[in-house]
Design an enzyme around this catalytic site. Structure first.
Site, mmCIF file in Angstrom:
data_model
loop_
_atom_site.group_PDB
_atom_site.id
_atom_site.type_symbol
_atom_site.label_atom_id
_atom_site.label_comp_id
_atom_site.label_asym_id
_atom_site.label_seq_id
_atom_site.Cartn_x
_atom_site.Cartn_y
_atom_site.Cartn_z
ATOM 1 N N GLU A 119 106.684 54.248 49.960
ATOM 2 C CA GLU A 119 107.553 54.138 51.137
ATOM 3 C C GLU A 119 108.734 53.246 50.800
ATOM 4 O O GLU A 119 108.640 52.416 49.886
ATOM 5 C CB GLU A 119 106.782 53.487 52.302
ATOM 6 C CG GLU A 119 105.625 54.312 52.775
ATOM 7 C CD GLU A 119 104.732 53.552 53.762
ATOM 8 O OE1 GLU A 119 105.151 52.501 54.283
ATOM 9 O OE2 GLU A 119 103.613 54.021 53.988
ATOM 10 N N LYS A 121 111.055 50.107 51.320
ATOM 11 C CA LYS A 121 110.821 48.773 51.893
ATOM 12 C C LYS A 121 112.079 48.390 52.678
ATOM 13 O O LYS A 121 113.080 47.948 52.113
ATOM 14 C CB LYS A 121 110.521 47.756 50.793
ATOM 15 C CG LYS A 121 110.110 46.408 51.327
ATOM 16 C CD LYS A 121 109.524 45.567 50.228
ATOM 17 C CE LYS A 121 109.019 44.245 50.761
ATOM 18 N NZ LYS A 121 110.042 43.448 51.442
ATOM 19 N N TYR A 228 105.212 51.965 59.967
ATOM 20 C CA TYR A 228 104.567 52.275 58.687
ATOM 21 C C TYR A 228 103.106 51.829 58.572
ATOM 22 O O TYR A 228 102.514 51.946 57.509
ATOM 23 C CB TYR A 228 105.362 51.679 57.527
ATOM 24 C CG TYR A 228 105.723 50.212 57.700
ATOM 25 C CD1 TYR A 228 104.753 49.233 57.729
ATOM 26 C CD2 TYR A 228 107.049 49.819 57.832
ATOM 27 C CE1 TYR A 228 105.078 47.901 57.894
ATOM 28 C CE2 TYR A 228 107.384 48.481 57.990
ATOM 29 C CZ TYR A 228 106.397 47.537 58.017
ATOM 30 O OH TYR A 228 106.718 46.223 58.180
ATOM 31 N N CYS A 411 134.593 10.810 49.330
ATOM 32 C CA CYS A 411 133.956 11.740 50.278
ATOM 33 C C CYS A 411 135.032 12.607 50.949
ATOM 34 O O CYS A 411 136.021 12.069 51.464
ATOM 35 C CB CYS A 411 133.179 10.949 51.330
ATOM 36 S SG CYS A 411 132.571 11.998 52.667
HETATM 37 S S1 IVH Z 1 103.355 47.392 54.635
HETATM 38 C C1 IVH Z 1 99.455 45.227 54.949
HETATM 39 N N1 IVH Z 1 105.416 49.012 54.488
HETATM 40 O O1 IVH Z 1 107.859 44.068 53.830
HETATM 41 C C2 IVH Z 1 100.699 46.028 55.113
HETATM 42 N N2 IVH Z 1 105.850 46.688 54.745
HETATM 43 O O2 IVH Z 1 106.851 42.058 51.872
HETATM 44 C C3 IVH Z 1 101.910 45.185 55.092
HETATM 45 N N3 IVH Z 1 108.227 46.122 54.940
HETATM 46 O O3 IVH Z 1 105.977 42.055 56.011
HETATM 47 C C4 IVH Z 1 103.216 45.795 55.268
HETATM 48 N N4 IVH Z 1 109.004 48.182 54.778
HETATM 49 O O4 IVH Z 1 108.066 43.294 56.951
HETATM 50 C C5 IVH Z 1 105.007 47.734 54.618
HETATM 51 N N5 IVH Z 1 107.137 50.567 54.399
HETATM 52 C C6 IVH Z 1 106.723 49.305 54.525
HETATM 53 C C7 IVH Z 1 107.650 48.239 54.676
HETATM 54 C C8 IVH Z 1 107.156 46.932 54.791
HETATM 55 C C9 IVH Z 1 109.322 46.895 54.938
HETATM 56 C C10 IVH Z 1 108.246 44.649 55.046
HETATM 57 C C11 IVH Z 1 107.297 44.092 56.087
HETATM 58 C C12 IVH Z 1 106.337 43.221 55.321
HETATM 59 C C13 IVH Z 1 107.122 42.909 54.088
HETATM 60 C C14 IVH Z 1 106.178 42.596 52.937
#
Ligand code: IVH
Length: 671
Positions: A119, A121, A228, A411
């Site tokens: 996915e 991020k 997600y 300063c």
């Molecule tokens: S999964 C246990 N999926 O990234 C599952 N996180 O570094 C935890 N994030 O806190 C999250 N896109 O804010 C997941 N497709 C995605 C994501 C995602 C962005 C962020 C989220 C999380 C952080 C982790």
């Protein structure tokens, strides 16, 4: 009368209102989730206008899942705390292909032929959405993973979050709230034309928007949300993450189904990563990496968690980007401690979604070692949240007009002579009354981990300082006397001043560690402040502590002990504390007090699954009681706490003859 008429003379009944809500919510889903509009914008606007007419005539009929709530209106006094029954975890990171492959190898030690869902991020902030009987009842931030903040009023304004889903079920889903690049640029353009401070990047803009008390602000920020994660898949008889995504999409959630991909092996994962590394700039929103998740939920269960992150998922983070720009000027700023820092003023450039116009140059030695001159073309790097920095000078681009850097000797604010400390590369302004130091100190006092006084931006503090309302910390508690005057100031209304004064009043009840941190005692960060507060319980005990007593505390070394001891020998500082006392600022530690011999100074290792408590909670309790936790068993381990299905750590503990507690014993010790 139970109905009214719209401009075309149609009857506007309660049934019609319900019908319009259904039509508009469905149109919203087709447009935002499926990307397949079913009605024209004009039709949508007409239906919405009719709905507004009925709701205005009959406010008593208004439903919480009406799309008209998206324009905002709800205002809250503050953010209520929310406990996440299933903690909201973050992810471990990997930074290159080798690390992705070794993640796969670790997974393969536990499961055979794992499949992964890849996915994007999204660079925003995570949110938990709770639905009861199919209706949105709560939106909450992640906070520390266990306790977040209730932001329902703002969440309701986000058009890609359904107010009502397609089945009347109870469900929690999690995702990311973010701001698209287009909205970010538009909002910054507007802010620029109004002379307002610009948002640094879409993530900050999104985070700032959901932390507004007035939902009308969030509604204008055009936020979005992608879902997600389904925390409780078993409740819906779902066994694969990809099915959870599909299920949530069918319920009406905006999942990233066009970009998510089920990969059969790690080579396919690497292809996905390569593709989006190249195409990330074509996306309408910022991403900072790729999330890789084991698809089979039973396999996820087998893999389990480390203290903070799941072992069944990881985040591949894109490498820090670099861009070239011109260093126009070097300006000096004064920090709270008086440290004078050179800063590069740059020709603005875009880097990882942020507009960069400044970079820190740290200190004189840094500038000299990089041979930076004013007018140079430099490369700038920014990794994650970190302040951008100058990587190197492009000497081949020099044309002879560049000027040498000269460190300030006085300063930049108060003109006092600067002093370089023997052991440090930094120069300091030692004038006790330097306004820059004072202003930075006041800003620090209000900050989130310090007294957490909300409603003050840096500029307001600077203005209040210059206008004479705020000179030192006790003045915060005197501001209420000037309430009427303050309300007259441009940009302030009675509401913002009332909120500000309420937040100041509330800060009087903070536990001691916040005050200790807020005072800005050198080397006393929030962690040391907590240690001092837990051990001494109130400020008078700290004031009267000898240097040796301070030093005897675990984790308090010589430098910190001396700094704390010296701080409380200074007459001005003691006067300041007394003034704060007169304003009834709390000076006691309000958390749990350490007195537990079973824990103090001992090192604990946890293994296996604890049934009645999460690992994170167990860790926090151990630390609160004065113990430390570690991930591996050695001869230095004092106690191993063993849960269900313990691993090799248990055997090692037995071999080394280390004390072992089962969950029940641990529970009885913490009672
Ligand atoms: S999964 C246990 N999926 O990234 C599952 N996180 O570094 C935890 N994030 O806190 C999250 N896109 O804010 C997941 N497709 C995605 C994501 C995602 C962005 C962020 C989220 C999380 C952080 C982790």
């Amino acid at each position: 009368m139970l109905f009214c008429y719209n401009n075309s003379g149609d009857k506007m009944t309660k049934d019609r209102m319900n019908e319009l809500i259904e039509i508009l919510n469905e149109a919203n889903y087709n447009y935002h989730v499926l990307d397949k509009p079913t009605i024209t914008d004009a039709e949508y606007d007409n239906y919405l206008r009719d709905l507004i007419i009925i709701e205005e005539k009959h406010p008593e009929w208004k439903r919480e899942d009406s799309p008209t709530v998206r324009v905002g209106g709800a205002v809250v006094d503050g953010f209520n705390k929310v406990t996440h029954e299933i903690p909201m975890l973050s992810l471990g990171n990997v930074f290159n292909e080798d690390e992705i492959i070794s993640f796969d190898e670790k997974v393969k030690k536990v499961v055979t032929n794992p499949k992964y869902v890849c996915e994007l991020k999204i660079d925003g902030l995570s949110v938990s959405l709770l639905y009861k009987k199919g209706r949105l009842v709560r939106g909450a931030t992640r906070g520390d993973g266990i306790t977040g903040e209730d932001i329902t009023h703002n969440v309701r304004t986000i058009k890609t979050i359904p107010l009502k889903i397609k089945e009347e079920i109870d469900i929690e889903v999690r995702g990311e709230i973010y701001m698209s690049k287009a909205s970010f640029n538009k909002i910054n353009e507007e802010r620029k034309s109004k002379g307002e401070e610009l948002f640094a990047n879409p993530r900050n803009a999104a985070a700032g928007s959901v932390r507004q008390l007035d939902s009308r602000i969030a509604s204008k920020r055009n936020l979005d949300c992608l879902i997600y994660h389904l925390p409780n898949p078993i409740d819906y008889d779902i066994h694969f993450h990809i099915d959870a995504l599909e299920y949530m999409k069918n319920l009406g959630f905006n999942t990233n189904y066009k970009n998510n991909k089920l990969c059969n092996n790690i080579s396919e994962v690497l292809e996905y990563v390569a593709y989006y590394t190249e195409h990330r700039n074509d996306l309408p929103y910022e991403i900072d990496g790729i999330v890789i998740k084991v698809n089979d939920l039973e396999e996820q269960r087998k893999l389990g968690f480390t203290a903070r992150t799941p072992k069944w998922a990881t985040a591949y983070k894109f490498p820090a980007e670099e861009v070239l720009t011109k260093l126009k000027e070097i300006k000096f700023t004064v920090g709270r401690t008086g440290q004078v820092t050179p800063n590069a003023i740059l020709e603005p450039v875009f880097l990882m979604g942020s507009r960069i116009s400044k970079a820190t140059l740290h200190n004189e030695d840094y500038v000299l070692s990089k041979e930076i001159k004013i007018g140079d073309i430099v490369s700038i790097r920014k990794a994650g949240d970190v302040i951008p920095e100058v990587v190197e000078v492009k000497k081949e681009r020099r044309n002879g007009t560049e000027k040498d850097f000269v460190m300030a000797t006085t300063c930049p604010i108060c003109n006092s002579k600067l002093v370089r400390k023997d052991t440090e590369a930094a120069y300091y302004c030692t004038n006790k009354h330097c306004p820059a130091k004072k202003i930075e100190g006041l800003i620090h006092y209000t900050s989130r981990n310090a007294m957490n006084i909300e409603g003050f931006g840096d500029r307001i503090i600077e203005d209040f300082y210059n206008m004479g309302y705020l000179k030192d910390y006790p003045d915060f508690y005197n501001l209420y006397k000037y309430k009427e005057e303050l309300m007259e100031l441009e940009g302030f209304g009675s509401k913002s001043i009332n909120n500000l004064l309420d937040s100041i009043e509330k800060s009087k009840e903070n536990s001691l560690e916040r005050l200790l941190f807020a005072l800005g005692i050198r080397y006393v960060g929030s962690k040391n402040a907590k240690i001092l507060a837990q051990n001494f319980k109130n400020i008078d005990n700290i004031i009267s502590a000898t240097y040796e007593q301070l030093l005897s505390i675990r984790d308090i070394g010589e430098i910190i002990a001396k700094s704390v001891f010296d701080y409380f020998r200074n007459e001005d500082n003691l006067n300041l504390i007394n003034k704060l006392k007169e304003y009834n600022v709390n000076m006691n530690y309000l958390g749990k007090v350490i007195e537990d011999e079973d824990f103090v100074g001992k090192t604990f290792v946890l293994t296996g699954t604890l049934l009645n408590i999460t690992r994170e909670e167990a860790k926090n309790i151990i630390e609160e009681k004065g113990g430390k936790t570690s991930s591996s068993v050695s001869s230095k381990t004092s106690v191993v706490i063993v849960g269900k299905d313990p691993g090799s750590k248990y055997e090692k503990a037995l071999n080394l003859g280390i004390t072992i507690w089962n969950e029940e014993e641990f529970a009885s010790k913490i009672k």
